[in-house]
Scaffold this active site. Structure first.
Site, PDB file in Angstrom:
ATOM      1  N   CYS A  16       0.905  -1.393   0.051  1.00 56.76           N
ATOM      2  CA  CYS A  16       0.045   0.019   0.170  1.00 56.76           C
ATOM      3  C   CYS A  16       0.894   1.404  -0.033  1.00 56.76           C
ATOM      4  O   CYS A  16       1.929   1.283   0.505  1.00 56.76           O
ATOM      5  CB  CYS A  16      -1.009   0.163   1.389  1.00 56.76           C
ATOM      6  SG  CYS A  16      -2.001  -1.419   1.313  1.00 56.76           S
ATOM      7  N   GLY A  42       1.379  -0.042  -4.920  1.00 57.03           N
ATOM      8  CA  GLY A  42       0.207  -0.560  -4.984  1.00 57.03           C
ATOM      9  C   GLY A  42      -0.445  -0.347  -6.188  1.00 57.03           C
ATOM     10  O   GLY A  42      -0.983   0.775  -6.729  1.00 57.03           O
ATOM     11  N   ASN A 117      -0.912   1.862   5.324  1.00 61.41           N
ATOM     12  CA  ASN A 117      -0.106   0.859   4.842  1.00 61.41           C
ATOM     13  C   ASN A 117       0.526  -0.001   5.773  1.00 61.41           C
ATOM     14  O   ASN A 117       0.880   0.403   6.857  1.00 61.41           O
ATOM     15  CB  ASN A 117       1.043   1.839   4.155  1.00 61.41           C
ATOM     16  CG  ASN A 117       2.133   1.282   3.653  1.00 61.41           C
ATOM     17  OD1 ASN A 117       3.523   1.729   4.049  1.00 61.41           O
ATOM     18  ND2 ASN A 117       2.177  -0.152   3.302  1.00 61.41           N
ATOM     19  N   GLY A 118       0.505  -1.461   5.655  1.00 61.05           N
ATOM     20  CA  GLY A 118       1.289  -2.347   6.648  1.00 61.05           C
ATOM     21  C   GLY A 118       0.094  -3.574   6.865  1.00 61.05           C
ATOM     22  O   GLY A 118      -0.882  -3.593   5.862  1.00 61.05           O
ATOM     23  N   CYS A 251      11.596  -0.994   8.213  1.00 60.01           N
ATOM     24  CA  CYS A 251      12.000  -2.214   7.073  1.00 60.01           C
ATOM     25  C   CYS A 251      12.878  -1.954   6.122  1.00 60.01           C
ATOM     26  O   CYS A 251      12.916  -0.924   5.399  1.00 60.01           O
ATOM     27  CB  CYS A 251      10.769  -2.238   6.268  1.00 60.01           C
ATOM     28  SG  CYS A 251      10.810  -3.583   5.072  1.00 60.01           S
ATOM     29  N   TYR A 257      14.626  -2.149  -2.236  1.00 60.74           N
ATOM     30  CA  TYR A 257      13.658  -2.344  -3.335  1.00 60.74           C
ATOM     31  C   TYR A 257      12.160  -1.509  -3.148  1.00 60.74           C
ATOM     32  O   TYR A 257      11.858  -1.049  -4.160  1.00 60.74           O
ATOM     33  CB  TYR A 257      13.340  -3.831  -3.265  1.00 60.74           C
ATOM     34  CG  TYR A 257      12.255  -4.100  -4.334  1.00 60.74           C
ATOM     35  CD1 TYR A 257      12.389  -3.969  -5.944  1.00 60.74           C
ATOM     36  CD2 TYR A 257      11.074  -4.644  -4.212  1.00 60.74           C
ATOM     37  CE1 TYR A 257      11.698  -4.221  -6.841  1.00 60.74           C
ATOM     38  CE2 TYR A 257      10.046  -5.053  -4.999  1.00 60.74           C
ATOM     39  CZ  TYR A 257      10.251  -4.986  -6.380  1.00 60.74           C
ATOM     40  OH  TYR A 257       9.499  -5.079  -7.507  1.00 60.74           O
ATOM     41  N   SER A 298      14.829  -2.440 -11.044  1.00 61.62           N
ATOM     42  CA  SER A 298      15.198  -2.415  -9.667  1.00 61.62           C
ATOM     43  C   SER A 298      16.641  -2.558  -9.273  1.00 61.62           C
ATOM     44  O   SER A 298      17.139  -2.303  -8.346  1.00 61.62           O
ATOM     45  CB  SER A 298      14.317  -3.313  -8.704  1.00 61.62           C
ATOM     46  OG  SER A 298      14.333  -4.631  -9.191  1.00 61.62           O
ATOM     47  N   CYS A 456      12.491 -10.950   7.099  1.00 58.81           N
ATOM     48  CA  CYS A 456      12.456 -11.918   5.717  1.00 58.81           C
ATOM     49  C   CYS A 456      13.895 -12.544   5.632  1.00 58.81           C
ATOM     50  O   CYS A 456      13.992 -13.370   4.852  1.00 58.81           O
ATOM     51  CB  CYS A 456      12.026 -10.927   4.885  1.00 58.81           C
ATOM     52  SG  CYS A 456      13.257  -9.409   4.513  1.00 58.81           S
TER      53      CYS A 456
END
Length: 484
Positions: A16, A42, A117-118, A251, A257, A298, A456
């Site tokens: 988002c 998004g 967002n989240g 994050c 990215y 990217s 991650c």
């Protein structure tokens, strides 16, 4: 079907982007432009809610911002001096209008719109409790939990009700919210998801990234701090602290990215951070080669950093087609394998006979990486060496990133040599955890108090996963949330 659906791509996807503006005659138009700048966050759907001193106006639809808000007539329906907007990636099932944000509800204090967002990691638990108490949910999004918590709060003012709700939720979030007199922004206590503050003349703006300020000519003021709530009204801006201060855990994938390279997050240029990551990767994993080639788009900044550090020429050996829609044609079996070339094509005149370093930001399932490697080999490359500007992605994210189940992550199934064999490259190397942190300005990763959220890579989740049930897949949990 040959498809370019973003969920079929072998990438992690931010779910988002949010935007809000207060005290501006063209609030909805600026919001649409801001959402356009945040389109990368998004691409499934978008929506805007505005307020015009008498009523709230809303429009939400599936698709890209430019398609949804291109109609002058539609924009005239969004009159008002303040507005919030939202871009969405869905995490499960089809995008349906009832799930498209901003969400809106009429409460006893008046209208309330919210964009998020989240991801809330205890939403399923809270939802069950609210339903038992009589709440009637209209969507399957975790965001709606906040509205019901506010509606049933033992408090009077909007801010008191929102704080009451926030103190019950867990997870990573940046919210923008709109009442008939206030624009509100709030960031989770660890600051996992970004949110920035800007100004445009006498107008205040909230956005997920600074690139959304740039597109409308606004000035960046500062990042909203972790655990901070800002309330903007006709008297100006005030800052509240509903939570005790905690060590920030932004994050780290925002730098690798998710964020646009022309954005700045927490005082750091995303573009420069990616170049530093590429340079650090070259220090750790330098390779004898003739060319450094990014996997577009990217991988470009990291490849530039790698090229400069390794003193190997940077070349655009893969060209990306930017004009492909979500789906293209229904192919015969004989051309089904050509799907990857809808987006990427190798420059064979440049690659033929060369030892090539391919630089990409990450590997998720490995399916696209294998196709890219094969394409470069077919173009005549003598050797193909993959270098990845992130540590191996071994664990799913529960904080607002669309990730596959752990069983689908290539790095969870194989060691590096096994991954290289699956992808088909001559060698494969990832930046180390410490190398990533060095690129971000730290001597190394602090194992006791990590400076970022890197779950991650490490599996160390900084926020409790209340809804996670042992042995259940992430998709199963999302389906259970949708079922209530």
């Amino acid at each position: 079907m040959i498809t370019t659906n973003p969920f079929d791509d072998d990438k992690l996807h931010e779910e988002c982007g949010v935007f809000g503006i207060f005290n501006n005659a063209d609030a909805a138009k600026h919001t649409a432009l801001g959402l356009h700048a945040l389109q990368h966050r998004g691409q499934e759907a978008a929506g805007i809610v505005s307020y015009d001193d008498t009523q709230f106006n809303a429009y939400r639809d599936a698709g890209h911002v430019g398609d949804i808000f291109s109609s002058p007539e539609r924009m005239r329906r969004l009159e008002g001096h303040c507005a919030i907007g939202h871009n969405r990636y869905s995490t499960s099932g089809d995008t349906v209008i009832r799930n498209v944000q901003p969400l809106f509800a009429e409460m006893d204090f008046g209208g309330f719109a919210v964009a998020h967002n989240g991801n809330l990691t205890n939403a399923r638990k809270l939802r069950r409790e609210l339903v038992r108490r009589g709440s009637l949910f209209q969507s399957t999004t975790d965001t709606e939990v906040v509205i019901h918590l506010m509606a049933t709060a033992p408090a009077h003012t909007v801010i008191e009700r929102l704080i009451h709700a926030l103190k019950q939720i867990e997870g990573a979030y940046s919210f923008t919210a709109l009442t008939d007199s206030e624009l509100i922004g709030v960031r989770d206590p660890l600051g996992v998801r970004p949110l920035v503050l800007g100004t445009l003349g006498d107008s205040y703006i909230l956005a997920s990234e600074t690139c959304a300020l740039d597109i409308i000519g606004a000035d960046f003021v500062r990042d909203i701090e972790p655990g901070e709530m800002v309330v903007i009204d006709k008297e100006g801006l005030r800052s509240l602290r509903p939570f005790p201060r905690q060590r920030q855990r932004m994050c780290v994938f925002e730098y690798i990215y998710f964020s646009r390279p022309d954005s700045q997050i927490e005082g750091t240029s995303v573009y420069e951070a990616r170049k530093r990551i590429g340079a650090e990767l070259a220090r750790e994993k330098e390779t004898h080669a003739d060319l450094v080639v990014p996997v577009p788009d990217s991988g470009v900044p990291a490849a530039i950093g790698y090229s400069n550090q390794a003193n190997i020429p940077f070349e655009l050996g893969i060209v990306r087609n930017h004009y492909v829609g979500r789906t293209f044609i229904e192919p015969t079996d004989s051309i089904r394998h050509l799907g990857v070339k809808l987006k990427h094509n190798a420059n064979s005149a440049l690659l033929r006979g060369k030892r090539v370093v391919l630089v990409d930001d990450s590997i998720v399932r490995g399916t696209t990486s294998a196709k890219i490697v094969n394409m470069v080999r077919q173009a005549g490359a003598a050797e193909v060496h993959m270098r990845i500007a992130a540590p191996p992605t071994r664990h799913p994210c529960f904080y607002g990133i669309d990730t596959p189940d752990e069983s689908e992550l290539l790095a969870a199934r194989f060691d590096v040599d096994g991954m290289a064999e699956e992808i088909g490259c001559d060698t494969l190397a990832f930046i180390s955890d410490d190398g990533l942190y060095r690129a971000m300005g730290y001597p190394k990763r602090n194992a006791l108090q990590p400076q970022f959220c890197d779950a991650c890579f490490t599996g160390e989740y900084p926020i409790r996963l209340t809804d996670q049930v042992e042995g259940e897949s992430r998709q199963r949990q999302l389906n259970l949330l949708a079922e209530g």
